[in-house]
Design an enzyme around this catalytic site. Structure first.
Site, PDB file in Angstrom:
ATOM      1  N   LYS A  35       0.821  -1.365   0.040  1.00 52.43           N
ATOM      2  CA  LYS A  35       0.173   0.020   0.000  1.00 52.43           C
ATOM      3  C   LYS A  35       0.862   1.209  -0.052  1.00 52.43           C
ATOM      4  O   LYS A  35       1.987   1.169   0.216  1.00 52.43           O
ATOM      5  CB  LYS A  35      -0.757  -0.041   1.335  1.00 52.43           C
ATOM      6  CG  LYS A  35      -0.145  -0.017   2.532  1.00 52.43           C
ATOM      7  CD  LYS A  35      -1.172  -0.483   3.642  1.00 52.43           C
ATOM      8  CE  LYS A  35      -0.297  -0.553   5.036  1.00 52.43           C
ATOM      9  NZ  LYS A  35      -0.807  -1.087   6.094  1.00 52.43           N
ATOM     10  N   ARG A 129     -11.044  -0.511  14.607  1.00 47.70           N
ATOM     11  CA  ARG A 129     -11.221   0.118  13.322  1.00 47.70           C
ATOM     12  C   ARG A 129     -12.407  -0.547  12.507  1.00 47.70           C
ATOM     13  O   ARG A 129     -13.263  -0.431  12.755  1.00 47.70           O
ATOM     14  CB  ARG A 129      -9.873   0.372  12.795  1.00 47.70           C
ATOM     15  CG  ARG A 129      -8.704   0.923  13.844  1.00 47.70           C
ATOM     16  CD  ARG A 129      -7.723   1.365  12.820  1.00 47.70           C
ATOM     17  NE  ARG A 129      -7.145   0.207  12.285  1.00 47.70           N
ATOM     18  CZ  ARG A 129      -6.023   0.394  11.496  1.00 47.70           C
ATOM     19  NH1 ARG A 129      -5.331   1.358  11.599  1.00 47.70           N
ATOM     20  NH2 ARG A 129      -5.549  -0.908  11.082  1.00 47.70           N
ATOM     21  N   TYR A 255      15.181  30.185   8.321  1.00 46.14           N
ATOM     22  CA  TYR A 255      13.985  30.767   8.872  1.00 46.14           C
ATOM     23  C   TYR A 255      14.000  30.880  10.414  1.00 46.14           C
ATOM     24  O   TYR A 255      14.298  29.830  11.089  1.00 46.14           O
ATOM     25  CB  TYR A 255      12.834  30.144   8.232  1.00 46.14           C
ATOM     26  CG  TYR A 255      12.604  30.325   6.779  1.00 46.14           C
ATOM     27  CD1 TYR A 255      12.234  31.650   6.376  1.00 46.14           C
ATOM     28  CD2 TYR A 255      12.627  29.292   6.059  1.00 46.14           C
ATOM     29  CE1 TYR A 255      11.996  31.831   5.038  1.00 46.14           C
ATOM     30  CE2 TYR A 255      12.390  29.454   4.550  1.00 46.14           C
ATOM     31  CZ  TYR A 255      11.947  30.780   4.106  1.00 46.14           C
ATOM     32  OH  TYR A 255      11.698  31.021   2.704  1.00 46.14           O
ATOM     33  N   MET A 303      11.420  24.830   2.318  1.00 43.09           N
ATOM     34  CA  MET A 303      10.494  23.996   1.238  1.00 43.09           C
ATOM     35  C   MET A 303      11.396  23.254   0.321  1.00 43.09           C
ATOM     36  O   MET A 303      11.205  22.051   0.113  1.00 43.09           O
ATOM     37  CB  MET A 303       9.683  24.952   0.629  1.00 43.09           C
ATOM     38  CG  MET A 303       8.584  24.455  -0.282  1.00 43.09           C
ATOM     39  SD  MET A 303       7.665  25.500  -1.361  1.00 43.09           S
ATOM     40  CE  MET A 303       6.263  26.032  -0.050  1.00 43.09           C
TER      41      MET A 303
HETATM   42  C1  LIG Z   1      -0.301  -2.153   6.702  1.00 37.35           C
HETATM   43  C2  LIG Z   1      -0.679  -3.307   7.201  1.00 37.35           C
HETATM   44  C3  LIG Z   1      -0.040  -4.373   7.303  1.00 37.35           C
HETATM   45  C4  LIG Z   1       1.555  -4.276   7.327  1.00 37.35           C
HETATM   46  O1  LIG Z   1       2.161  -3.817   8.612  1.00 37.35           O
HETATM   47  P1  LIG Z   1       3.510  -3.686   8.965  1.00 37.35           P
HETATM   48  O2  LIG Z   1       3.716  -2.962  10.036  1.00 37.35           O
HETATM   49  O3  LIG Z   1       4.109  -2.425   7.949  1.00 37.35           O
HETATM   50  O4  LIG Z   1       4.363  -4.999   8.601  1.00 37.35           O
HETATM   51  C5  LIG Z   1      -0.501  -5.547   7.669  1.00 37.35           C
HETATM   52  N1  LIG Z   1      -1.884  -5.846   7.953  1.00 37.35           N
HETATM   53  C6  LIG Z   1      -2.601  -4.697   7.700  1.00 37.35           C
HETATM   54  C7  LIG Z   1      -4.129  -4.973   7.863  1.00 37.35           C
HETATM   55  C8  LIG Z   1      -2.374  -3.570   7.154  1.00 37.35           C
HETATM   56  O5  LIG Z   1      -3.041  -2.504   6.935  1.00 37.35           O
END
Ligand SMILES: *Cc1c(COP(=O)(O)O)cnc(C)c1O
Length: 358
Positions: A35, A129, A255, A303
């Site tokens: 992801k 969740r 800055y 930036m």
């Molecule tokens: C992102 C995610 C993972 C991976 O988690 P890591 O800590 O990056 O290994 C596993 N399961 C779900 C449901 C996730 O959303």
């Protein structure tokens, strides 16, 4: 020439980490979580580096299409399932396996015809969740499994404290969450572990391991290094020095004049700023790696630029490459200095930074 900043993804490190997680999986299905553009590493690089994974886990159909276009032929796990009816249809077409986490998704499955949709059922064991409650799990799994054309593969859950001790003092320790999954384990396969659980929690078993951060070579724990876990950071963010100046003792840099020279100092300007994903909240003293040495951040990140003190790195010159994070500079250490975690820094690398692989 374009602006001298780049991300380089080390495909051999991705492969190495995959082999390391394959050991940790101890026979479980190994899902590579890709992801957020593979945690900033580029989905196509992940498809290449994680070729030996059993499947890719991701969030939406556009990522699934990209993975297929990049040649991924194996399984696809959709961590939040589908978001509407058209999406469900598209996922089925792509041969992806959605997670079903809410009642509305079940109603949607019932209202549209399916021929061969494989799904995973999400259980809320303490994260609060997504997912069905453990007590309703069996009923929900039977209900989904009886929808024509839909097959339930397993039950999935996610740990809130996988990086903490098994029975830690938390409302949702790993041991507490496992206890809540027990009744389901009697009849269903369970897919539970993330990186931390896969590497550190031998009591977590099941049929699958969903590894994200560790596959990118970053320790899921702040206090344990990548090296100690046998992982190799796969991303190097670097930018060149584009200007050098000497400032006299008492002069300020940047800055807000946050950093004030305590001695006559040599300051280098590096072509990386917060619009590239280097946090503006980074404090003075955060290390960079230049000409084989660490040098400290000196002054607020702008930036498009940041400034470092290279008084003790006389070899630093215009054009010297500066590693912001990677092999020598630990992204978790930087994240800790500005109150976040390595995950956020990796994911936040801006799209204007060119990504290549070696
Ligand atoms: C992102 C995610 C993972 C991976 O988690 P890591 O800590 O990056 O290994 C596993 N399961 C779900 C449901 C996730 O959303």
């Amino acid at each position: 020439m374009s602006r001298p900043i780049s991300v380089v993804i080390h495909i051999d490190a991705l492969r190495h980490n995959l082999a390391r997680l394959r050991e940790a999986a101890r026979g479980r299905t190994l899902w590579a979580v890709v992801k957020a553009n593979a945690y900033g590493h580029g989905l196509e690089n992940a498809v290449c580096g994680f070729a030996e994974a059993d499947g890719l886990a991701m969030l939406d159909a556009s990522e699934a299409r990209r993975a297929r276009a990049a040649g991924w032929k194996k399984r696809l796990l959709m961590l939040e399932g589908f978001f509407d009816a058209a999406d469900a249809h598209e996922l089925e077409r792509l041969g992806a396996e959605p997670v079903i986490h809410s009642r509305w998704q079940i109603e949607l499955l019932k209202s549209a015809p399916h021929s061969n949709l494989k799904v995973h059922v999400k259980i809320n064991s303490g994260m609060n969740r997504l997912g069905f409650m453990p007590e309703e799990a069996c009923g929900v799994i039977n209900e989904i499994g009886s929808i024509p054309g839909v097959e339930v593969l397993d039950a999935v859950t996610h740990f809130a404290n996988a990086e903490r001790p098994f029975g830690c003092d938390s409302a949702a320790s790993v041991s507490e969450q496992l206890k809540r999954m027990q009744s389901i384990a009697a009849t269903e396969e369970l897919c539970m572990a993330n990186s931390a659980a896969g590497l550190l929690q031998p009591d977590v078993k099941g049929n699958g391991l969903r590894a994200g951060i560790a596959l990118y070579g970053i320790s899921p724990l702040g206090e344990v290094s990548s090296q100690e876990l046998g992982l190799r950071p796969a991303m190097t963010l670097s930018a060149d020095i584009i200007a050098l100046r000497t400032v006299c003792r008492g002069e300020a840099v940047g800055y807000g004049s946050r950093w004030v020279a305590q001695r006559d100092s040599r300051i280098a300007v590096v072509a990386c700023g917060y619009a590239d994903g280097y946090p503006r909240s980074m404090p003075d003293g955060a290390p960079v790696w230049v000409e084989g040495k660490k040098a400290p951040l000196a002054g607020a990140v702008s930036m498009d630029m940041l400034t470092i003190d290279v008084t003790d790195v006389p070899q630093a010159r215009i054009g010297s490459p500066v590693e912001l994070w990677g092999e020598h500079i630990c992204v978790n250490d930087l994240a800790c200095r500005c109150g976040t975690i390595g995950y956020e820094l990796l994911c936040a690398v801006a799209s204007r930074v060119p990504v290549s692989s070696d």
